[in-house]
Enzyme design. Structure first.
Site, PDB file in Angstrom:
ATOM      1  N   THR A 102       0.703  -1.227  -0.085  1.00 55.17           N
ATOM      2  CA  THR A 102       0.009   0.147  -0.077  1.00 55.17           C
ATOM      3  C   THR A 102       0.740   1.200  -0.058  1.00 55.17           C
ATOM      4  O   THR A 102       0.744   2.317  -0.544  1.00 55.17           O
ATOM      5  CB  THR A 102      -0.920  -0.014   1.137  1.00 55.17           C
ATOM      6  N   THR A 139       5.172  11.273   7.662  1.00 52.75           N
ATOM      7  CA  THR A 139       5.247  11.100   9.048  1.00 52.75           C
ATOM      8  C   THR A 139       6.667  11.595   9.766  1.00 52.75           C
ATOM      9  O   THR A 139       7.672  11.369   8.942  1.00 52.75           O
ATOM     10  CB  THR A 139       4.998   9.590   9.382  1.00 52.75           C
ATOM     11  N   ASP A 140       6.800  11.768  11.104  1.00 54.50           N
ATOM     12  CA  ASP A 140       7.989  12.215  11.755  1.00 54.50           C
ATOM     13  C   ASP A 140       8.786  10.770  11.790  1.00 54.50           C
ATOM     14  O   ASP A 140      10.214  10.875  11.977  1.00 54.50           O
ATOM     15  CB  ASP A 140       7.947  12.887  12.898  1.00 54.50           C
ATOM     16  N   GLU A 141       8.224   9.764  11.667  1.00 51.61           N
ATOM     17  CA  GLU A 141       8.825   8.441  12.001  1.00 51.61           C
ATOM     18  C   GLU A 141       9.831   8.164  11.204  1.00 51.61           C
ATOM     19  O   GLU A 141      10.740   7.203  11.081  1.00 51.61           O
ATOM     20  CB  GLU A 141       7.915   7.391  12.114  1.00 51.61           C
ATOM     21  N   TYR A 188       6.512  -0.064   9.063  1.00 52.72           N
ATOM     22  CA  TYR A 188       5.854   1.168   8.824  1.00 52.72           C
ATOM     23  C   TYR A 188       6.324   2.497   8.368  1.00 52.72           C
ATOM     24  O   TYR A 188       6.297   3.124   7.101  1.00 52.72           O
ATOM     25  CB  TYR A 188       4.966   1.819   9.969  1.00 52.72           C
ATOM     26  N   ALA A 190       9.542   2.553   7.593  1.00 53.73           N
ATOM     27  CA  ALA A 190      10.472   2.132   6.412  1.00 53.73           C
ATOM     28  C   ALA A 190       9.699   2.147   5.025  1.00 53.73           C
ATOM     29  O   ALA A 190      10.209   2.854   3.749  1.00 53.73           O
ATOM     30  CB  ALA A 190      10.964   0.849   6.411  1.00 53.73           C
ATOM     31  N   LYS A 192       6.905   4.237   4.651  1.00 52.34           N
ATOM     32  CA  LYS A 192       6.614   5.697   4.364  1.00 52.34           C
ATOM     33  C   LYS A 192       7.923   6.401   3.879  1.00 52.34           C
ATOM     34  O   LYS A 192       7.848   7.027   2.845  1.00 52.34           O
ATOM     35  CB  LYS A 192       6.124   6.390   5.659  1.00 52.34           C
ATOM     36  N   TYR A 245       3.202  -0.314  27.013  1.00 62.12           N
ATOM     37  CA  TYR A 245       4.281  -0.941  26.434  1.00 62.12           C
ATOM     38  C   TYR A 245       5.763  -0.455  27.368  1.00 62.12           C
ATOM     39  O   TYR A 245       5.646   0.676  27.562  1.00 62.12           O
ATOM     40  CB  TYR A 245       4.849  -0.548  24.946  1.00 62.12           C
TER      41      TYR A 245
HETATM   42  P1  NAD Z   1      -5.780   5.771   8.935  1.00 60.29           P
HETATM   43  O1  NAD Z   1      -5.398   4.238   9.109  1.00 60.29           O
HETATM   44  O2  NAD Z   1      -6.821   6.269   9.935  1.00 60.29           O
HETATM   45  O3  NAD Z   1      -6.434   5.760   7.425  1.00 60.29           O
HETATM   46  C1  NAD Z   1      -5.703   5.504   6.321  1.00 60.29           C
HETATM   47  C2  NAD Z   1      -7.190   5.439   5.283  1.00 60.29           C
HETATM   48  O4  NAD Z   1      -6.193   4.649   3.909  1.00 60.29           O
HETATM   49  C3  NAD Z   1      -8.214   4.486   5.629  1.00 60.29           C
HETATM   50  O5  NAD Z   1      -9.194   4.963   5.192  1.00 60.29           O
HETATM   51  C4  NAD Z   1      -8.009   3.265   4.604  1.00 60.29           C
HETATM   52  O6  NAD Z   1      -9.126   2.594   4.095  1.00 60.29           O
HETATM   53  C5  NAD Z   1      -7.244   3.790   3.222  1.00 60.29           C
HETATM   54  N1  NAD Z   1      -6.364   3.113   2.838  1.00 60.29           N
HETATM   55  C6  NAD Z   1      -5.577   2.066   3.051  1.00 60.29           C
HETATM   56  N2  NAD Z   1      -5.161   1.374   1.976  1.00 60.29           N
HETATM   57  C7  NAD Z   1      -5.630   1.970   1.069  1.00 60.29           C
HETATM   58  C8  NAD Z   1      -5.460   1.356  -0.534  1.00 60.29           C
HETATM   59  N3  NAD Z   1      -4.696   0.524  -0.891  1.00 60.29           N
HETATM   60  N4  NAD Z   1      -6.201   2.288  -1.412  1.00 60.29           N
HETATM   61  C9  NAD Z   1      -7.091   3.235  -0.800  1.00 60.29           C
HETATM   62  N5  NAD Z   1      -7.280   3.578   0.473  1.00 60.29           N
HETATM   63  C10 NAD Z   1      -6.372   2.716   1.232  1.00 60.29           C
HETATM   64  O7  NAD Z   1      -4.541   6.662   8.827  1.00 60.29           O
HETATM   65  P2  NAD Z   1      -4.143   7.947   9.442  1.00 60.29           P
HETATM   66  O8  NAD Z   1      -3.742   7.914  10.990  1.00 60.29           O
HETATM   67  O9  NAD Z   1      -5.429   8.839   8.945  1.00 60.29           O
HETATM   68  O10 NAD Z   1      -3.147   8.565   8.438  1.00 60.29           O
HETATM   69  C11 NAD Z   1      -3.291   9.045   7.292  1.00 60.29           C
HETATM   70  C12 NAD Z   1      -1.878   9.312   6.539  1.00 60.29           C
HETATM   71  O11 NAD Z   1      -1.157  10.355   7.420  1.00 60.29           O
HETATM   72  C13 NAD Z   1      -0.917   8.226   6.516  1.00 60.29           C
HETATM   73  O12 NAD Z   1      -0.200   8.491   5.282  1.00 60.29           O
HETATM   74  C14 NAD Z   1      -0.226   8.389   7.445  1.00 60.29           C
HETATM   75  O13 NAD Z   1       1.254   7.892   7.355  1.00 60.29           O
HETATM   76  C15 NAD Z   1       0.215   9.679   7.838  1.00 60.29           C
HETATM   77  N6  NAD Z   1       0.410  10.282   9.265  1.00 60.29           N
HETATM   78  C16 NAD Z   1      -0.294   9.794  10.234  1.00 60.29           C
HETATM   79  C17 NAD Z   1      -0.048  10.342  11.652  1.00 60.29           C
HETATM   80  C18 NAD Z   1      -0.972   9.867  12.459  1.00 60.29           C
HETATM   81  O14 NAD Z   1      -0.523  10.110  13.865  1.00 60.29           O
HETATM   82  N7  NAD Z   1      -2.111   9.072  12.452  1.00 60.29           N
HETATM   83  C19 NAD Z   1       1.019  11.210  11.745  1.00 60.29           C
HETATM   84  C20 NAD Z   1       1.633  11.642  10.792  1.00 60.29           C
HETATM   85  C21 NAD Z   1       1.441  11.268   9.322  1.00 60.29           C
HETATM   86  P1  TYD Z   2       0.643   4.697  18.506  1.00 62.52           P
HETATM   87  O1  TYD Z   2      -0.506   5.479  19.300  1.00 62.52           O
HETATM   88  O2  TYD Z   2       0.438   3.341  18.337  1.00 62.52           O
HETATM   89  O3  TYD Z   2       1.483   5.652  17.902  1.00 62.52           O
HETATM   90  P2  TYD Z   2       3.172   5.596  17.290  1.00 62.52           P
HETATM   91  O4  TYD Z   2       3.422   3.993  17.494  1.00 62.52           O
HETATM   92  O5  TYD Z   2       2.828   5.769  15.930  1.00 62.52           O
HETATM   93  O6  TYD Z   2       3.779   6.590  18.099  1.00 62.52           O
HETATM   94  O7  TYD Z   2       1.511   4.677  19.899  1.00 62.52           O
HETATM   95  C1  TYD Z   2       1.967   5.854  20.778  1.00 62.52           C
HETATM   96  C2  TYD Z   2       2.514   5.311  21.972  1.00 62.52           C
HETATM   97  O8  TYD Z   2       2.091   4.600  22.817  1.00 62.52           O
HETATM   98  C3  TYD Z   2       3.715   4.425  21.499  1.00 62.52           C
HETATM   99  O9  TYD Z   2       5.028   4.946  22.154  1.00 62.52           O
HETATM  100  C4  TYD Z   2       3.309   2.954  21.757  1.00 62.52           C
HETATM  101  C5  TYD Z   2       2.473   3.474  23.016  1.00 62.52           C
HETATM  102  N1  TYD Z   2       1.345   2.184  23.151  1.00 62.52           N
HETATM  103  C6  TYD Z   2       1.408   1.490  24.168  1.00 62.52           C
HETATM  104  O10 TYD Z   2       1.900   1.874  25.108  1.00 62.52           O
HETATM  105  N2  TYD Z   2       0.140   0.889  24.378  1.00 62.52           N
HETATM  106  C7  TYD Z   2      -0.434   0.545  23.344  1.00 62.52           C
HETATM  107  O11 TYD Z   2      -1.581  -0.401  23.499  1.00 62.52           O
HETATM  108  C8  TYD Z   2      -0.451   1.507  22.298  1.00 62.52           C
HETATM  109  C9  TYD Z   2      -1.372   1.182  20.998  1.00 62.52           C
HETATM  110  C10 TYD Z   2       0.760   1.979  22.154  1.00 62.52           C
END
Ligand code: NAD
Ligand code: TYD
Length: 382
Positions: A102, A139-141, A188, A190, A192, A245
């Protein structure tokens, strides 16, 4: 219509906020939400937009080049804001292939479709004269992980010079800036990182007009309850154990999702071509402190005695290779485009908890998987 924009992943957490912002703010744009509705995509996230004349939902996989290309031609698409991705680190540790497919191949397929659509007319729409743009959301990751440090024996969190405002507390002196080299540690990040490289390569090779934003951890309404904040709100509500965790010492930099959506709007319209902008609120918190704040907020809003649910905290085996600290330096975005986060964390958490507690149907639906049939009910026969 002034512009025609595809927002991928618009049925997910952040995407739904971006779609809502664009549909409401730009009535003269056509906003096409393209989403394949994986477990993380939920049309209920967009329910309030269903009848808006400038909104269209298309169920499509970003990996399906032919369909994406055809849609771009049909809708005369001039912009793509690309959020669709597999986004959960724990899932990526169990199933890295889906993330490569994806996040890497899906992004490549979109880039190819954008290039094939726009290159013949030099990336400017022939009728409207609008300049085309591919905005990649990352993402910052991708930058890797930072250390926890304490300068001169000062106990963190401490104030730091990296702050533009007065509220910045940090757990280290090092921050992710846009010129930092990539060092992703998890499947994840890697995947991105790889997609970010492809986006920049399409600019450098073919002249595709791109812009990239890298954001810190988001929180707010409509986040799938497998991520820390919604999962824990739901567990506190139901008095279920909270799996922390390790020792909960890891630090994340949290941003309210609507602030991220505003930053995307700004960068999509005003960011410079081929530039990268970091997005973050200078808001670092240790997981354990976030969790205590969540418990206090849920208990208060539910009228439970203060701290009643602290005993739900359960320390469990750490995530494999758990990144210690993320911290974004977003001063470039503040300086060049004038973006500022709007909310203090405590206020954002208060608002977020209130939303989940008043949308228990949404939570129950999502955690039971019932929402997956929603598309067929709503759109199956169209
Ligand atoms: P999410 O998992 O909530 O949503 C992802 C969406 O993408 C879903 O609606 C899913 O159905 C759709 N999707 C997945 N595979 C697909 C495909 N092959 N074709 C079409 N649609 C597809 O994710 P999110 O947390 O809203 O993150 C959105 C974006 O922002 C991502 O690119 C993520 O890397 C980036 N991002 C997220 C965070 C965060 O904290 N959540 C922070 C920084 C960047
Ligand atoms: P998460 O929301 O999965 O975001 P990311 O891993 O992208 O930062 O997790 C946020 C932080 O919380 C991360 O350090 C992992 C920790 N965590 C727990 O301690 N327990 C949990 O059940 C989850 C989902 C995350």
């Amino acid at each position: 219509m002034k512009r025609s924009i595809i927002i991928t992943g618009g049925a997910g957490f952040i995407g739904s906020h971006v779609v809502r912002l664009f549909v409401e703010k730009y009535p003269d744009y056509r906003i096409i939400c393209l989403d394949s509705l994986t477990y993380a995509g939920n049309l209920a996230n967009l329910k309030d937009l269903e009848d808006k004349p400038n909104f269209k939902f298309v169920k499509m996989d970003i990996c399906d080049f032919d369909s994406v290309y055809t849609l771009m031609q049909l809708e005369k698409v001039d912009g793509i804001i690309h959020l669709a991705a597999e986004s959960h680190v724990d899932r990526s540790i169990k199933d890295p292939f889906t993330f490569a497919k994806t996040n890497v191949l899906g992004t490549l397929s979109l880039l190819q479709a954008a290039k094939a659509s726009w290159e013949p007319h030099q990336y400017v729409m022939p009728e409207s004269g609008v300049a085309c743009r591919f905005h990649h959301i990352s993402t910052d990751e991708v930058y890797g992980a930072l250390e926890l440090t304490r300068p001169d024996g000062v106990e963190p969190p401490f104030s730091t010079k990296a702050s533009s405002g007065s509220h910045h507390l940090a757990y280290g002196e090092d921050f992710f800036t846009e010129d930092r080299s990539y060092q992703p540690h998890r499947p994840y990040s890697a995947a991105k990182a790889s997609s970010d490289h492809f986006v920049r390569a399409f600019h450098d090779t073919y002249g595709l007009p791109v812009v990239v934003t890298n954001c810190s951890n988001n929180y707010g309404p409509y986040q799938f309850p497998e991520k820390l904040i919604p999962l824990f709100i739901n567990n506190i509500r139901l008095r279920r154990p909270l799996p922390v965790y390790g020792r909960g010492e890891n630090v994340r930099d949290w941003l309210y999702v609507e602030d991220h959506a505003r930053a995307i709007d700004l960068v999509f319209h005003k960011g410079k071509d081929a530039e990268t902008y970091n997005i973050g609120g200078f808001n670092e918190w240790k997981n354990i402190d976030v969790i205590k704040l969540l418990i206090a907020t849920v208990d208060r809003q539910l009228g439970r005695p203060e701290g009643a649910d602290l005993d739900l905290i359960t320390f469990v085996t750490d995530r494999a290779g758990h990144d210690m600290r993320y911290a974004i330096d977003s001063r470039k975005l503040q300086r060049e485009l004038g973006w500022e986060p709007s909310l203090q964390f405590e206020e954002g958490i208060d608002r977020t908890v209130r939303w989940y507690l008043s949308n228990q149907d949404w939570l129950d639906n999502v955690t039971s998987g019932n929402y997956q049939s929603y598309y067929d009910e709503m759109y199956g026969n169209r």
